[in-house]
Structures are given as C-alpha cells and as structure tokens.
Design an enzyme around this catalytic site. Structure first.
Site, PDB file in Angstrom:
ATOM      1  N   ASP A  44     -49.717 -18.589 -24.621  1.00  0.00           N
ATOM      2  CA  ASP A  44     -50.028 -17.275 -25.177  1.00  0.00           C
ATOM      3  C   ASP A  44     -48.774 -16.540 -25.637  1.00  0.00           C
ATOM      4  O   ASP A  44     -47.661 -16.868 -25.231  1.00  0.00           O
ATOM      5  CB  ASP A  44     -50.719 -16.414 -24.114  1.00  0.00           C
ATOM      6  N   LYS A  66     -52.107 -14.420 -29.035  1.00  0.00           N
ATOM      7  CA  LYS A  66     -52.707 -13.377 -29.849  1.00  0.00           C
ATOM      8  C   LYS A  66     -52.239 -12.032 -29.330  1.00  0.00           C
ATOM      9  O   LYS A  66     -52.181 -11.784 -28.158  1.00  0.00           O
ATOM     10  CB  LYS A  66     -54.226 -13.467 -29.848  1.00  0.00           C
ATOM     11  N   MET A 181     -53.725  -2.864 -21.281  1.00  0.00           N
ATOM     12  CA  MET A 181     -54.082  -2.762 -22.698  1.00  0.00           C
ATOM     13  C   MET A 181     -54.593  -1.374 -23.067  1.00  0.00           C
ATOM     14  O   MET A 181     -55.472  -1.242 -23.926  1.00  0.00           O
ATOM     15  CB  MET A 181     -55.171  -3.808 -23.043  1.00  0.00           C
TER      16      MET A 181
HETATM   17  C1  SAM Z   1     -54.667  -9.762 -22.423  1.00  0.00           C
HETATM   18  S1  SAM Z   1     -53.927  -8.844 -21.126  1.00  0.00           S
HETATM   19  C2  SAM Z   1     -53.350 -10.138 -20.126  1.00  0.00           C
HETATM   20  C3  SAM Z   1     -53.039  -9.731 -18.711  1.00  0.00           C
HETATM   21  C4  SAM Z   1     -52.460 -10.873 -17.906  1.00  0.00           C
HETATM   22  N1  SAM Z   1     -53.435 -11.912 -17.711  1.00  0.00           N
HETATM   23  C5  SAM Z   1     -51.904 -10.414 -16.566  1.00  0.00           C
HETATM   24  O1  SAM Z   1     -52.440 -10.820 -15.526  1.00  0.00           O
HETATM   25  O2  SAM Z   1     -50.929  -9.661 -16.562  1.00  0.00           O
HETATM   26  C6  SAM Z   1     -52.466  -8.242 -21.899  1.00  0.00           C
HETATM   27  C7  SAM Z   1     -52.017  -6.935 -21.310  1.00  0.00           C
HETATM   28  O3  SAM Z   1     -51.377  -7.162 -20.050  1.00  0.00           O
HETATM   29  C8  SAM Z   1     -50.353  -6.205 -19.865  1.00  0.00           C
HETATM   30  N2  SAM Z   1     -49.096  -6.914 -19.727  1.00  0.00           N
HETATM   31  C9  SAM Z   1     -48.883  -8.233 -19.753  1.00  0.00           C
HETATM   32  N3  SAM Z   1     -47.595  -8.523 -19.501  1.00  0.00           N
HETATM   33  C10 SAM Z   1     -46.974  -7.343 -19.308  1.00  0.00           C
HETATM   34  C11 SAM Z   1     -45.646  -6.966 -18.975  1.00  0.00           C
HETATM   35  N4  SAM Z   1     -44.687  -7.877 -18.802  1.00  0.00           N
HETATM   36  N5  SAM Z   1     -45.372  -5.651 -18.811  1.00  0.00           N
HETATM   37  C12 SAM Z   1     -46.331  -4.728 -18.973  1.00  0.00           C
HETATM   38  N6  SAM Z   1     -47.614  -5.013 -19.282  1.00  0.00           N
HETATM   39  C13 SAM Z   1     -47.927  -6.311 -19.445  1.00  0.00           C
HETATM   40  C14 SAM Z   1     -50.389  -5.271 -21.078  1.00  0.00           C
HETATM   41  O4  SAM Z   1     -51.262  -4.204 -20.776  1.00  0.00           O
HETATM   42  C15 SAM Z   1     -50.975  -6.187 -22.117  1.00  0.00           C
HETATM   43  O5  SAM Z   1     -51.557  -5.447 -23.174  1.00  0.00           O
END
Ligand code: SAM
Length: 260
Positions: A44, A66, A181
């Site tokens: 991803d 994405k 998100m």
């Molecule tokens: C599709 S979701 C996936 C979440 C992922 N599966 C998790 O457990 O962190 C994507 C969202 O996760 C959050 N996100 C993922 N990585 C991040 C990071 N390193 N710092 C802050 N927010 C993060 C943001 O809100 C982003 O828009």
C-alpha cells in the site's frame, strides 16, 4: 485466467501483513521474516520506505497503494492479483500500513481469498491510532482523564460526505476518540460532536506521518482546530485524537519520542 469465483488449487499462501505506522522499529519480526522470504509483495501507499527496503530483492513488487483521490489499483484488481499470484508462488505478502484489520480492508481481502480457496494468514501490525499518539506523548487512556477510547473512521466517500458514524452517540459514549482519515471532514464532524455534548474547549491533536522522521503535530480544541488546519495547510495522512488526554501531551512529549 484465475477468478475469485472459480476456486483452483493454490500453490501458495497469502499473508496479510501489517507494516505498522512507519518507524521500521515498530514492524514485527514475523512480518520482516516474511518480507525477506516473499516471492511477491503487494503493498500500500502508506508503507514506509525503510520497510519496503526489507523486501527480498528477488521478489516481485506490486504497488497497489491508494491515497485519497489517487487510486492506483481498484480493490477488485488487487484481490485478483493476490489470487493469481498465490496460484503461482509460495509466499505472497499483502503489506498494509498499520494493522490490516483496522480500517485497512483486510477483512474484505481475507474473505475474498478464502472464497477463492486461497490459504490466508494474518500478521497484525501496530495501528497508527495507537502509535502516532504514543510518539507525541498522548496516552489514549489515563486515570483521571479517560477510561475509554473509540477508534472511528472519518472517511468520506468520493467527494460527498455521507456519515455512517453516529458521532453524537460516540461523543457521549467515549472519553477519547481516535479518528482515522478524518482531517478533511473535520468541518462536518465537529458540529456533530458538539451536538453530542462535547464543548468547544475539548482538546484535539492532529498527528501527521506519525512515528516517521517527518511527524507533524497540530494541537487545538474543537472550537479552533478547523481554522488552524486551514491556516497551516495541515493535511492527511493524519490521526485526530479528541479528548482530555491531549492535555497530557506537553508533559509526556520529551520522554517518549525515540529515533527512527
Ligand atoms: C486506510 S487507513 C489505514 C489505517 C491502517 N490500517 C492502520 O492501522 O493504521 C489510512 C489512515 O490511517 C491513518 N494513518 C496511517 N498511517 C499513519 C501515520 N503514520 N500517521 C498518522 N496517521 C496515519 C490516517 O488517518 C490515514 O488516512
């Protein structure tokens, strides 16, 4: 051509692996071993470079990432690739940011793979909703501040905000909110939290690229955060933490932050 509706005999297995939030030190040993042994890795957009660097150099790499408004591969296409690769190779890793089962569509992919008779194994990762606040010194629960935390998505569908989340009930039912998100939709979400009983002075922290060298934080309250986001251009990907635990940020900040 392989098809998710026509089970065939797979030679391999698909591992749904959580890459964690970015700091490679937070990646699991099991995940690292699988990357080193992988024949194919489908990853991803939010998987960090230091983790991608662990991939077996001989492995085929497929970027299925994405990001908002910039789809690389549709979900059905990703699933189709996983099924095809598992019919050809022994170790197929589906590498996802954070944890595969926390807002990562891991459940859907697991179901599709199982329907296609493909063996699947889940390797959890540290979700960004836990790691990002930890790296800026915000405990999600703390005696005297919060005894409950709710993980919730603030995602909108294709340009139109259609809330499926009962924000008012969540505002009343949980002392800490961890919103994934949600940055783009704060102008829609915050009025509902206020209608649910939160006040404009409720603290909120936004954490972007949590645990990475370029981690950024924006602190405010429900009354001023939208204006601060606009003024600073603060953008996704970020986690929002809402609740009194955010008040603990200054006193914990220097204690916990570790190098990447
Ligand atoms: C599709 S979701 C996936 C979440 C992922 N599966 C998790 O457990 O962190 C994507 C969202 O996760 C959050 N996100 C993922 N990585 C991040 C990071 N390193 N710092 C802050 N927010 C993060 C943001 O809100 C982003 O828009």
């Amino acid at each position: 051509m392989a098809n998710s509706m026509t089970p065939s005999t797979p030679v391999g297995k698909v591992y749904l692996v959580g890459a964690g939030p970015g700091d490679p030190g937070l990646f699991t040993l099991k995940g690292k071993t699988l990357l080193e042994m992988a024949d194919v890795v489908v990853y991803d957009a939010l998987v960090s470079e230091p983790i991608l660097a662990m991939i077996n150099p001989q492995a085929e790499r497929i970027h299925a990432g994405k990001r908002r408004g910039r789809h690389s591969l549709p979900q059905e296409e990703t699933t189709k690739i996983l099924i095809e690769k598992a019919q050809e190779f022994a170790i197929v890793v589906r590498l996802k940011g954070g944890d595969p089962f926390v807002f990562g569509r891991g459940g859907e992919e697991m179901a599709d793979l199982q329907a296609a008779n493909i063996p699947v194994e889940i390797v959890p990762g540290i979700t960004s909703g836990i790691a990002a606040p930890a790296y800026c010194g915000i405990p999600l629960t703390s005696r005297g501040y919060s005894c409950s935390a709710t993980f919730v998505t603030g995602h909108e569908a294709a340009g139109k905000y259609r809330p499926q989340v009962n924000w008012q009930a969540i505002a009343q039912g949980s002392e800490t909110l961890v919103i994934y998100m949600g940055i783009h939709n704060l102008p829609q979400i915050i009025p509902q939290l206020l209608a649910g009983g939160l006040t404009t002075d409720t603290p909120i922290a936004l954490i972007r690229w949590g645990t990475r060298p370029d981690q950024e934080e924006l602190l405010g309250n429900l009354g001023d955060i939208v204006q601060k986001v606009e003024a600073t251009g603060f953008a996704a990907p970020a986690i929002a933490i809402v609740g009194r635990v955010v008040e603990l940020h200054p006193q914990y900040d220097t204690l916990l932050h570790t190098a990447n």
